[in-house]
Design a protein around this motif. Sequence first.
Motif, PDB file in Angstrom:
ATOM      1  N   PRO A  70       0.832  -1.210   0.000  1.00 40.28           N
ATOM      2  CA  PRO A  70       0.000   0.000   0.000  1.00 40.28           C
ATOM      3  C   PRO A  70       0.860   1.251   0.000  1.00 40.28           C
ATOM      4  O   PRO A  70       1.907   1.315   0.657  1.00 40.28           O
ATOM      5  CB  PRO A  70      -0.789  -0.141   1.314  1.00 40.28           C
ATOM      6  N   VAL A  71       0.437   2.251  -0.734  1.00 45.89           N
ATOM      7  CA  VAL A  71       1.260   3.442  -0.924  1.00 45.89           C
ATOM      8  C   VAL A  71       1.515   4.172   0.394  1.00 45.89           C
ATOM      9  O   VAL A  71       2.576   4.805   0.558  1.00 45.89           O
ATOM     10  CB  VAL A  71       0.639   4.369  -1.990  1.00 45.89           C
ATOM     11  N   ASP A  72       0.579   4.094   1.344  1.00 46.10           N
ATOM     12  CA  ASP A  72       0.813   4.723   2.648  1.00 46.10           C
ATOM     13  C   ASP A  72       2.011   4.100   3.351  1.00 46.10           C
ATOM     14  O   ASP A  72       2.817   4.817   3.979  1.00 46.10           O
ATOM     15  CB  ASP A  72      -0.428   4.598   3.536  1.00 46.10           C
ATOM     16  N   TYR A  73       2.127   2.776   3.250  1.00 44.56           N
ATOM     17  CA  TYR A  73       3.268   2.090   3.854  1.00 44.56           C
ATOM     18  C   TYR A  73       4.562   2.457   3.123  1.00 44.56           C
ATOM     19  O   TYR A  73       5.595   2.736   3.752  1.00 44.56           O
ATOM     20  CB  TYR A  73       3.058   0.582   3.820  1.00 44.56           C
ATOM     21  N   LEU A  74       4.510   2.489   1.798  1.00 38.48           N
ATOM     22  CA  LEU A  74       5.695   2.857   1.016  1.00 38.48           C
ATOM     23  C   LEU A  74       6.156   4.266   1.375  1.00 38.48           C
ATOM     24  O   LEU A  74       7.355   4.518   1.537  1.00 38.48           O
ATOM     25  CB  LEU A  74       5.396   2.769  -0.482  1.00 38.48           C
ATOM     26  N   GLU A  75       5.206   5.182   1.500  1.00 39.43           N
ATOM     27  CA  GLU A  75       5.566   6.563   1.852  1.00 39.43           C
ATOM     28  C   GLU A  75       6.248   6.607   3.210  1.00 39.43           C
ATOM     29  O   GLU A  75       7.219   7.339   3.410  1.00 39.43           O
ATOM     30  CB  GLU A  75       4.333   7.454   1.848  1.00 39.43           C
ATOM     31  N   LYS A  76       5.760   5.813   4.165  1.00 39.34           N
ATOM     32  CA  LYS A  76       6.339   5.792   5.507  1.00 39.34           C
ATOM     33  C   LYS A  76       7.793   5.331   5.473  1.00 39.34           C
ATOM     34  O   LYS A  76       8.684   6.000   6.017  1.00 39.34           O
ATOM     35  CB  LYS A  76       5.523   4.873   6.408  1.00 39.34           C
ATOM     36  N   ILE A  77       8.065   4.191   4.823  1.00 43.53           N
ATOM     37  CA  ILE A  77       9.430   3.650   4.885  1.00 43.53           C
ATOM     38  C   ILE A  77      10.398   4.439   4.005  1.00 43.53           C
ATOM     39  O   ILE A  77      11.559   4.647   4.380  1.00 43.53           O
ATOM     40  CB  ILE A  77       9.471   2.149   4.547  1.00 43.53           C
ATOM     41  N   PHE A  78       9.935   4.902   2.849  1.00 45.40           N
ATOM     42  CA  PHE A  78      10.827   5.670   1.978  1.00 45.40           C
ATOM     43  C   PHE A  78      11.134   7.040   2.574  1.00 45.40           C
ATOM     44  O   PHE A  78      12.265   7.534   2.492  1.00 45.40           O
ATOM     45  CB  PHE A  78      10.220   5.822   0.581  1.00 45.40           C
TER      46      PHE A  78
END
Length: 323
Positions: free
Chosen positions: A114-122
Amino acid sequence: MEWIMSPEGTAHTAQTTRWGEKRYYSLDYYLKKTFGEKVYKITLNGGMTCPNRDGHVGTGGCIFCSAMGSGDFAGNAALSIKEQLEAGKAELRLKRPVHSYIAYFQAFTNTYAPVDYLEKIFTEAVSDPEVKVLSIATRPDCLGPDVMDLLIRLNRIRPVWVELGLQTIHPSTARYIRRGYELDVFDHAVEKLRAAGIQVIVHVILFLPGETDEMMIQTIDHLNRSGIQGIKLQLLHVLKGTDLSLEYKRKPFHTPDMEEYISLTGKCLSCLSPDIVIHRLTGDGPKELLIAPLWTGAKRTVLNRLNQYLKEHDIWQGKEYYG
């Protein structure tokens, strides 16, 4: 005396080459020119899987891929990204003073969440002031509009590199390795990324079963025309626990010796655009998993012999590209 190449691609005698002491555009040279110092890579694990494993595209993954999704040297997914970065820094600083890094999300498909998770880790990675580049290994069929929007935003904070595992342009080989997408999917992904100003690095595997030298050079020619910024060339590794290892045990296929691989790599370099940065020229799979070719475990020896070979045969990146 060494050679130097003019902007038009012609060779001239000089003390050094266009790329320092090497006959190709190395990543190390690019990083020093861009950031004014040596930059070191820290491999990270975002805890993702791959659509070629979970049933969305396939269930077995690519035929050569290890249980770690080609992230055998990546960080511990149980740790946060900040913790993984700190652990990687501590390990590097035991050997040398270092303060500039590439945050490299390596294991599996790193936009498959999910893009929310990707935004968090990146964002956690690029928020580190010592991280100079965010590098993301993924598949070209995992770059939807929401992911692209995120990458564009991140690229305004730190340079973003997207690494795509093409391996080959040839449909028959792509089916054999179970890549799971067609060439036009790759081409479209590169077009989108370049239009967004994001650098693209492409993985190519040499000596895939059934491929001739001509077929491998055709893959290089295609990439010359695609507008990519970097390339990773690697010999096919047969690793324990992969479906490829079962194939190899059942019916051993040809794996080149060091000189054969170096000769083919020289041909690839001579045909490759001199504007494309070389991120890798050999690989070093985990020694405990490597079945063949065993000589690839001596990475430094391979690179030294390759540089010697290029000088002996007057080969440099782009020599044949210019005709």
